[in-house]
Scaffold this active site. Sequence first.
Site, PDB file in Angstrom:
ATOM      1  CG  HIS A  15      -4.526 -76.678  31.548  1.00 50.08           C
ATOM      2  ND1 HIS A  15      -4.780 -76.869  32.886  1.00 50.08           N
ATOM      3  CD2 HIS A  15      -5.363 -75.681  31.148  1.00 50.08           C
ATOM      4  CE1 HIS A  15      -5.729 -76.035  33.274  1.00 50.08           C
ATOM      5  NE2 HIS A  15      -6.098 -75.294  32.249  1.00 50.08           N
TER       6      HIS A  15
ATOM      7  CG  ASP B  13      -6.577 -76.980  42.198  1.00 48.19           C
ATOM      8  OD1 ASP B  13      -6.661 -76.322  41.141  1.00 48.19           O
ATOM      9  OD2 ASP B  13      -7.120 -76.627  43.251  1.00 48.19           O
TER      10      ASP B  13
ATOM     11  CG  LEU C 126      -1.566 -98.186  36.733  1.00 50.82           C
ATOM     12  CD1 LEU C 126      -1.832 -98.092  38.232  1.00 50.82           C
ATOM     13  CD2 LEU C 126      -0.480 -97.163  36.361  1.00 50.82           C
TER      14      LEU C 126
HETATM   15  C1  FPP Z   1      -6.596 -77.760  37.541  1.00 54.04           C
HETATM   16  O1  FPP Z   1      -5.801 -76.596  37.507  1.00 54.04           O
HETATM   17  C2  FPP Z   1      -6.392 -78.583  36.345  1.00 54.04           C
HETATM   18  C3  FPP Z   1      -7.337 -78.902  35.427  1.00 54.04           C
HETATM   19  C4  FPP Z   1      -8.744 -78.482  35.543  1.00 54.04           C
HETATM   20  C5  FPP Z   1      -7.034 -79.681  34.210  1.00 54.04           C
HETATM   21  C6  FPP Z   1      -6.117 -80.833  34.397  1.00 54.04           C
HETATM   22  C7  FPP Z   1      -5.966 -81.594  33.152  1.00 54.04           C
HETATM   23  C8  FPP Z   1      -4.810 -82.049  32.663  1.00 54.04           C
HETATM   24  C9  FPP Z   1      -3.504 -81.829  33.316  1.00 54.04           C
HETATM   25  C10 FPP Z   1      -4.819 -82.833  31.398  1.00 54.04           C
HETATM   26  C11 FPP Z   1      -4.882 -84.301  31.703  1.00 54.04           C
HETATM   27  C12 FPP Z   1      -4.540 -85.085  30.520  1.00 54.04           C
HETATM   28  C13 FPP Z   1      -4.986 -86.338  30.248  1.00 54.04           C
HETATM   29  C14 FPP Z   1      -4.409 -87.091  29.146  1.00 54.04           C
HETATM   30  C15 FPP Z   1      -6.053 -86.968  31.003  1.00 54.04           C
HETATM   31  P1  FPP Z   1      -6.513 -75.181  37.472  1.00 54.04           P
HETATM   32  O2  FPP Z   1      -6.669 -74.789  36.067  1.00 54.04           O
HETATM   33  O3  FPP Z   1      -7.769 -75.243  38.271  1.00 54.04           O
HETATM   34  O4  FPP Z   1      -5.436 -74.304  38.192  1.00 54.04           O
HETATM   35  P2  FPP Z   1      -5.698 -73.009  39.115  1.00 54.04           P
HETATM   36  O5  FPP Z   1      -6.457 -73.493  40.307  1.00 54.04           O
HETATM   37  O6  FPP Z   1      -4.321 -72.567  39.440  1.00 54.04           O
HETATM   38  O7  FPP Z   1      -6.465 -72.040  38.287  1.00 54.04           O
END
Ligand code: FPP
Length: 237
Positions: free
Chosen positions: A30, A13, A124
């Site tokens: 992201h 997050d 893993l």
């Molecule tokens: C939360 O931050 C993050 C997400 C909803 C997306 C996470 C996904 C990735 C990092 C990609 C993963 C990649 C693979 C290959 C599986 P937010 O957008 O909710 O942040 P905020 O709370 O600051 O708005």
Amino acid sequence: MNRVPVHVSLIMDGNGRWAKERGKERVYGHFEGVESVRACVEAAAETGVKYLSIYAFSEENWNRPQDEVAALMGLMVKAMAAEMEKLDKAGVRFRVIGNRERLDPDLNRTIDSCEEMTAHNDTLTLIVLLSYSGKWDILQAAKKMAMEVADDPERREEILSMDVNGFDRYLATAGIPDPDLIVRTSGECRLSNYLLWQGAYSELLFVDTLWPDFRKEEFRSALDYYAKRDRRYGKVK
Ligand code: FPP
């Protein structure tokens, strides 16, 4: 007692806030978040963790602006395609769990081929929770059970005498041990419909670090935190 958790689960997050702090679009956070995934996979393999699960996209995340959803999905296809050979060489088994019916056919194809390619690995297991929510999982498990009884009424008695472990095999996570440790980044102290059933006895750690800043050192600190916990599972020790 083994102080290294078998299964570590990460609620990633804070990507949006991380990007905003830098005056950039949310999607930039992201992108940077994928680097943190890579670092945590490496750290997990180095420390002997056997299962690493990550909450990449919740059922609720479908309600985000269309362009952000599209960017996230595109990012995942790209990251999977780019990383899979390396993961395979490192002995990582790749799995995706969630409501796959809602995913783009392109993404589903990429997932299938990555899962197939790495199915034999056992150093893993990396589990990506994608289009997942805890309530969805429990509901789909209940529906599966109901369908079994509808198809074969003799299953009724078996199901009525089933214990909680029997229910596990209906969940999308069947065969995967429950998480020992769930870490959520960015200072939010809630589970947000994550592994509700499976996390019943997980140690919970909430850290202020935003996900793009959560790298090897932070992962290792989380393991240190876990090593100091006294897990009693409701019993007296
Ligand atoms: C939360 O931050 C993050 C997400 C909803 C997306 C996470 C996904 C990735 C990092 C990609 C993963 C990649 C693979 C290959 C599986 P937010 O957008 O909710 O942040 P905020 O709370 O600051 O708005």
